[in-house]
Design an enzyme around this catalytic site. Structure first.
Site, PDB file in Angstrom:
ATOM      1  N   VAL A   5     -26.489 -12.789  40.363  1.00 33.42           N
ATOM      2  CA  VAL A   5     -25.156 -12.564  40.904  1.00 33.42           C
ATOM      3  C   VAL A   5     -25.015 -11.108  41.396  1.00 33.42           C
ATOM      4  CG1 VAL A   5     -24.013 -12.036  38.709  1.00 33.42           C
ATOM      5  CG2 VAL A   5     -22.723 -13.130  40.504  1.00 33.42           C
ATOM      6  N   ASP A   6     -25.692 -10.195  40.744  1.00 29.98           N
ATOM      7  CA  ASP A   6     -25.696  -8.777  41.138  1.00 29.98           C
ATOM      8  C   ASP A   6     -26.240  -8.630  42.568  1.00 29.98           C
ATOM      9  OD1 ASP A   6     -25.502  -6.026  40.895  1.00 29.98           O
ATOM     10  OD2 ASP A   6     -27.161  -5.809  39.461  1.00 29.98           O
ATOM     11  N   THR A  40     -26.066 -15.195  31.103  1.00 27.06           N
ATOM     12  CA  THR A  40     -26.738 -16.494  30.893  1.00 27.06           C
ATOM     13  C   THR A  40     -27.815 -16.813  31.933  1.00 27.06           C
ATOM     14  OG1 THR A  40     -25.107 -17.765  32.159  1.00 27.06           O
ATOM     15  CG2 THR A  40     -24.660 -17.434  29.812  1.00 27.06           C
ATOM     16  N   ASP A  79     -19.349 -19.843  44.614  1.00 24.81           N
ATOM     17  CA  ASP A  79     -20.058 -18.576  44.794  1.00 24.81           C
ATOM     18  C   ASP A  79     -19.030 -17.461  44.581  1.00 24.81           C
ATOM     19  OD1 ASP A  79     -21.223 -16.259  45.784  1.00 24.81           O
ATOM     20  OD2 ASP A  79     -22.147 -17.279  47.492  1.00 24.81           O
ATOM     21  N   ILE A  80     -19.287 -16.592  43.619  1.00 25.93           N
ATOM     22  CA  ILE A  80     -18.280 -15.578  43.280  1.00 25.93           C
ATOM     23  C   ILE A  80     -18.033 -14.605  44.433  1.00 25.93           C
ATOM     24  CG2 ILE A  80     -19.750 -13.821  42.180  1.00 25.93           C
ATOM     25  CD1 ILE A  80     -17.495 -13.885  39.912  1.00 25.93           C
ATOM     26  N   ASN A 120     -26.695  -4.493  35.517  1.00 21.83           N
ATOM     27  CA  ASN A 120     -27.527  -3.891  34.465  1.00 21.83           C
ATOM     28  C   ASN A 120     -27.122  -2.426  34.326  1.00 21.83           C
ATOM     29  OD1 ASN A 120     -29.290  -2.214  36.267  1.00 21.83           O
ATOM     30  ND2 ASN A 120     -29.848  -4.242  37.031  1.00 21.83           N
TER      31      ASN A 120
END
Ligand code: AR6
Length: 184
Positions: free
Chosen positions: A40-41, A129, A17-18, A31
């Site tokens: 992820v945002d 992706t 998990d980033i 975006n």
């Protein structure tokens, strides 16, 4: 997990998990509106708290958002990472609308911003992706080539992590690295 060194940069490709990475910066697949979203945002804004959105709003007020392929930087709020680099990958429209070049720009401009801010370690997700539907094998190839060129030329940052959410995605990125390192 894959770990190797290219020039002066340690590169790690891992599943995770980033938002949990302790690199100096993490990259957000944002975006152009910079006001958050899903994937992820959403995870980064949830984990990092309101400070990040506040800074995104200020950037938006100043320059109207972030065009596709470009990148902006905020603090990391409550994250372990000190900075979040928000970049905007292209939406996939079939491949003949400049998608490859725009994805390359998203990775390259994120690295340029890291260099400008003296950032020593950075973690990337798989940009474009998910919701933006860029085919992952092609996206991985672009990511790897762009990063390789950058670290060869710049000898920084000291560490780059690629943090993939699923095991399948991890395999695709590992294969892309293995293929490109053999060619080099
Ligand atoms: N850590 C690492 N990777 C993650 C995480 C996480 N916590 N969560 C999701 N991923 P996406 P995009 C993976 O859709 O395609 C947003 O709504 C996910 O499995 O997040 O560039 C933005 O606001 C996928 O492999 O980004 C934009 O509107 C990868 O991150 C739009 O989606 C990217 O998927 C951007 O779409």
């Amino acid at each position: 997990m894959l770990k190797f060194t290219v020039n002066a940069t340690c590169i790690m490709v891992l599943q995770g998990d980033i938002t949990e990475q302790d690199t100096e910066a993490i990259v957000n697949a944002a975006n152009s509106g910079l006001l958050g979203g899903g994937g992820v945002d959403g995870a980064i804004h949830r984990a990092g708290g309101p400070q990040i959105l506040e800074e995104c709003k200020q950037i938006r007020a100043k320059r109207g958002g972030c065009p596709t392929g470009e990148a902006v930087i905020t603090s990391g709020g409550n994250l372990a990472a000190r900075y979040v680099i928000h970049t905007v990958g292209p939406i996939w429209y079939g491949g003949s609308n400049g998608e490859a070049g725009l994805l390359q720009n998203a990775y390259g401009n994120s690295l340029n911003l890291a260099r400008e801010n003296g950032i020593g370690s950075i973690a990337f997700p798989s940009i474009s992706t998910g919701a933006y539907r860029f085919p992952i094998a092609e996206a991985a190839q672009i990511a790897v080539k762009t990063l390789l060129e950058f670290v060869k030329e710049n000898r920084i940052p000291q560490e780059i992590r690629f943090v993939l959410f699923s095991d399948r995605d991890l395999q695709v990125y590992q294969q892309a690295w293995e293929r490109n390192l053999r060619l080099n």
